[in-house]
Design a protein around this motif. Structure first.
Motif, PDB file in Angstrom:
ATOM      1  N   LEU A 213       0.836  -1.204   0.000  1.00 44.36           N
ATOM      2  CA  LEU A 213       0.000   0.000   0.000  1.00 44.36           C
ATOM      3  C   LEU A 213       0.867   1.249   0.000  1.00 44.36           C
ATOM      4  O   LEU A 213       0.621   2.193  -0.759  1.00 44.36           O
ATOM      5  N   LYS A 214       1.897   1.255   0.825  1.00 43.73           N
ATOM      6  CA  LYS A 214       2.808   2.399   0.872  1.00 43.73           C
ATOM      7  C   LYS A 214       3.507   2.585  -0.479  1.00 43.73           C
ATOM      8  O   LYS A 214       3.756   3.717  -0.909  1.00 43.73           O
ATOM      9  N   SER A 215       3.790   1.469  -1.142  1.00 39.42           N
ATOM     10  CA  SER A 215       4.499   1.540  -2.419  1.00 39.42           C
ATOM     11  C   SER A 215       3.704   2.267  -3.495  1.00 39.42           C
ATOM     12  O   SER A 215       4.282   2.875  -4.396  1.00 39.42           O
ATOM     13  N   ILE A 216       2.384   2.190  -3.418  1.00 42.46           N
ATOM     14  CA  ILE A 216       1.596   2.912  -4.412  1.00 42.46           C
ATOM     15  C   ILE A 216       1.218   4.311  -3.937  1.00 42.46           C
ATOM     16  O   ILE A 216       1.055   5.213  -4.759  1.00 42.46           O
ATOM     17  N   GLU A 217       1.127   4.497  -2.645  1.00 47.59           N
ATOM     18  CA  GLU A 217       0.720   5.811  -2.127  1.00 47.59           C
ATOM     19  C   GLU A 217       1.881   6.780  -1.962  1.00 47.59           C
ATOM     20  O   GLU A 217       1.712   7.999  -2.108  1.00 47.59           O
ATOM     21  N   ASP A 218       3.071   6.265  -1.670  1.00 49.15           N
ATOM     22  CA  ASP A 218       4.233   7.111  -1.421  1.00 49.15           C
ATOM     23  C   ASP A 218       5.039   7.257  -2.713  1.00 49.15           C
ATOM     24  O   ASP A 218       5.759   6.353  -3.113  1.00 49.15           O
ATOM     25  N   THR A 219       4.925   8.408  -3.341  1.00 51.05           N
ATOM     26  CA  THR A 219       5.583   8.623  -4.636  1.00 51.05           C
ATOM     27  C   THR A 219       7.099   8.688  -4.530  1.00 51.05           C
ATOM     28  O   THR A 219       7.798   8.662  -5.547  1.00 51.05           O
ATOM     29  N   LYS A 220       7.625   8.743  -3.304  1.00 48.76           N
ATOM     30  CA  LYS A 220       9.078   8.775  -3.136  1.00 48.76           C
ATOM     31  C   LYS A 220       9.692   7.382  -3.233  1.00 48.76           C
ATOM     32  O   LYS A 220      10.900   7.257  -3.448  1.00 48.76           O
ATOM     33  N   LEU A 221       8.873   6.357  -3.070  1.00 48.11           N
ATOM     34  CA  LEU A 221       9.402   4.996  -3.123  1.00 48.11           C
ATOM     35  C   LEU A 221       9.680   4.587  -4.559  1.00 48.11           C
ATOM     36  O   LEU A 221       8.822   4.706  -5.431  1.00 48.11           O
ATOM     37  N   GLU A 222      10.881   4.101  -4.783  1.00 48.46           N
ATOM     38  CA  GLU A 222      11.274   3.634  -6.103  1.00 48.46           C
ATOM     39  C   GLU A 222      12.469   2.696  -5.943  1.00 48.46           C
ATOM     40  O   GLU A 222      13.317   2.894  -5.078  1.00 48.46           O
ATOM     41  N   GLY A 223      12.515   1.652  -6.765  1.00 47.55           N
ATOM     42  CA  GLY A 223      13.610   0.693  -6.678  1.00 47.55           C
ATOM     43  C   GLY A 223      13.275  -0.465  -5.768  1.00 47.55           C
ATOM     44  O   GLY A 223      12.118  -0.763  -5.508  1.00 47.55           O
ATOM     45  N   ALA A 224      14.313  -1.133  -5.257  1.00 46.20           N
ATOM     46  CA  ALA A 224      14.132  -2.353  -4.465  1.00 46.20           C
ATOM     47  C   ALA A 224      14.091  -2.060  -2.965  1.00 46.20           C
ATOM     48  O   ALA A 224      14.806  -1.185  -2.465  1.00 46.20           O
ATOM     49  N   TYR A 225      13.234  -2.829  -2.260  1.00 45.91           N
ATOM     50  CA  TYR A 225      13.124  -2.723  -0.800  1.00 45.91           C
ATOM     51  C   TYR A 225      12.983  -4.126  -0.216  1.00 45.91           C
ATOM     52  O   TYR A 225      12.167  -4.923  -0.692  1.00 45.91           O
ATOM     53  N   ASN A 226      13.766  -4.422   0.817  1.00 44.72           N
ATOM     54  CA  ASN A 226      13.618  -5.686   1.522  1.00 44.72           C
ATOM     55  C   ASN A 226      12.393  -5.614   2.422  1.00 44.72           C
ATOM     56  O   ASN A 226      12.189  -4.621   3.130  1.00 44.72           O
ATOM     57  N   ALA A 227      11.587  -6.665   2.391  1.00 42.58           N
ATOM     58  CA  ALA A 227      10.372  -6.714   3.200  1.00 42.58           C
ATOM     59  C   ALA A 227      10.448  -7.901   4.148  1.00 42.58           C
ATOM     60  O   ALA A 227       9.966  -8.994   3.857  1.00 42.58           O
ATOM     61  N   CYS A 228      11.107  -7.693   5.285  1.00 37.82           N
ATOM     62  CA  CYS A 228      11.206  -8.729   6.316  1.00 37.82           C
ATOM     63  C   CYS A 228      11.705  -8.086   7.600  1.00 37.82           C
ATOM     64  O   CYS A 228      12.327  -7.028   7.577  1.00 37.82           O
ATOM     65  N   VAL A 229      11.408  -8.733   8.710  1.00 39.76           N
ATOM     66  CA  VAL A 229      11.850  -8.237  10.009  1.00 39.76           C
ATOM     67  C   VAL A 229      13.322  -8.586  10.207  1.00 39.76           C
ATOM     68  O   VAL A 229      13.740  -9.721   9.953  1.00 39.76           O
ATOM     69  N   THR A 230      14.103  -7.628  10.652  1.00 43.05           N
ATOM     70  CA  THR A 230      15.525  -7.860  10.884  1.00 43.05           C
ATOM     71  C   THR A 230      15.735  -8.256  12.340  1.00 43.05           C
ATOM     72  O   THR A 230      16.030  -7.429  13.195  1.00 43.05           O
TER      73      THR A 230
END
Length: 303
Positions: A213-230
């Motif tokens: 949801l953030k990826s479509i709403e936040d226009t600053k997001l671009e490129g690759a992002y890891n999606a997991c708890v560290t």
């Protein structure tokens, strides 16, 4: 009129949950389906057939955003040459079809968001922490994810904001990874796989959907992002925690690597290896994980 989000793989585990999240956020949702399905008050369905190279172009022309989730399961079947080809093509071919429609019709999306996997860092176990700048591995998982992301980047070449979500193990209420794990653990026969030292980066389905949801709403997001708890969870820690919630201590010996290799073939690397992965980039972008404690997360998923 609500903006429309088109999903590939919308009928899967992640897609079903994401549909609910998108609708609650005020978007309309469309889904590409291989079968003829009637529209519902919540979802509009469009036909596509990857094998026949067919896609209803109206699905794309009516979309403001596209989220690409489709792909054959990585650990569903043994990795024969045919299966490997299917795993890659099921991820890459849909994007190529979407690209063709976008280019031919000069269609501009607000954003294209593609699933990817932390498997891009390779099937190995080390103490190194992988970030989005870590080079892709040259093994099967690394190559698969690299081709997956390269296809998405082609969409980006059309001057469309493109985001790639590198996902870890997804945990949900008796769904996904846990659907495979819980039967043996619930019956008291849970065991640690291999050395148990392999890392197991995970994410709760609700957090993953919020990242999309953030990826479509936040226009600053671009490129690759890891999606997991560290949190550096290993297979041993995960297994012991799950057994604890079923009120017992693991008593079976560790499942030796050679047994898993006999049972799973080449696919055994997916369960015998695991990397440490950093989620710092998505957090710096303003995302806050709601599920960060493994035991509490597993309680949420199985109770």
């Amino acid at each position: 009129m609500a903006q429309n989000v088109l999903l590939t793989g919308g009928s899967g585990f992640i897609g079903k949950h994401l549909t609910d999240v998108l609708i609650e956020a005020g978007f309309s949702v469309s889904v590409l389906s291989r079968s003829n399905r009637e529209d519902t008050p919540r979802v509009t369905y469009y036909k596509w057939d990857i094998k026949k190279n067919y896609i209803d172009k109206n699905a794309i022309l009516n979309a403001d955003y596209i989220i690409h989730l489709a792909g054959e399961g990585i650990v569903e079947k043994r990795w024969t040459k045919r299966r490997k080809r299917a795993i890659i093509e099921s991820r890459v071919r849909p994007v190529e079809m979407i690209y063709s429609v976008l280019e031919m019709n000069n269609k501009k999306l607000e954003a294209f968001v593609s699933a990817s996997g932390i498997g891009i860092y390779g099937a190995m176990t080390s103490h190194k922490i992988c970030t989005e700048n870590t080079p892709p591995a040259d093994d099967f998982l690394g190559t698969t994810c690299q081709k997956w992301e390269s296809a998405a980047d082609k969409i980006g070449s059309l001057n469309i904001r493109t985001v790639k979500i590198r996902t870890g193990i997804v945990l949900g209420k008796n769904e996904g990874f846990l659907k495979k794990m819980t039967p043996s653990f619930k019956s008291g026969f849970g065991a640690i796989l291999g050395s148990g030292k392999q890392y197991l980066p995970w994410i709760h389905i609700e957090d993953l959907c919020q990242i999309y949801l953030k990826s479509i709403e936040d226009t600053k997001l671009e490129g690759a992002y890891n999606a997991c708890v560290t949190d550096n969870t290993t297979n041993a820690r995960f297994s012991k925690t799950l057994a604890k919630l079923y009120d017992y201590t693991i008593w079976l010996p560790k499942v030796p690597p050679f047994v898993l290799k006999i049972m799973l073939g080449q696919m055994s690397v997916a369960v015998l290896t695991g990397q440490r992965v950093s989620s710092e980039k998505i957090q710096k972008a303003g995302f806050e994980f709601q599920f960060t404690d493994l035991e509490k997360t597993l309680i949420n998923c199985i109770k």
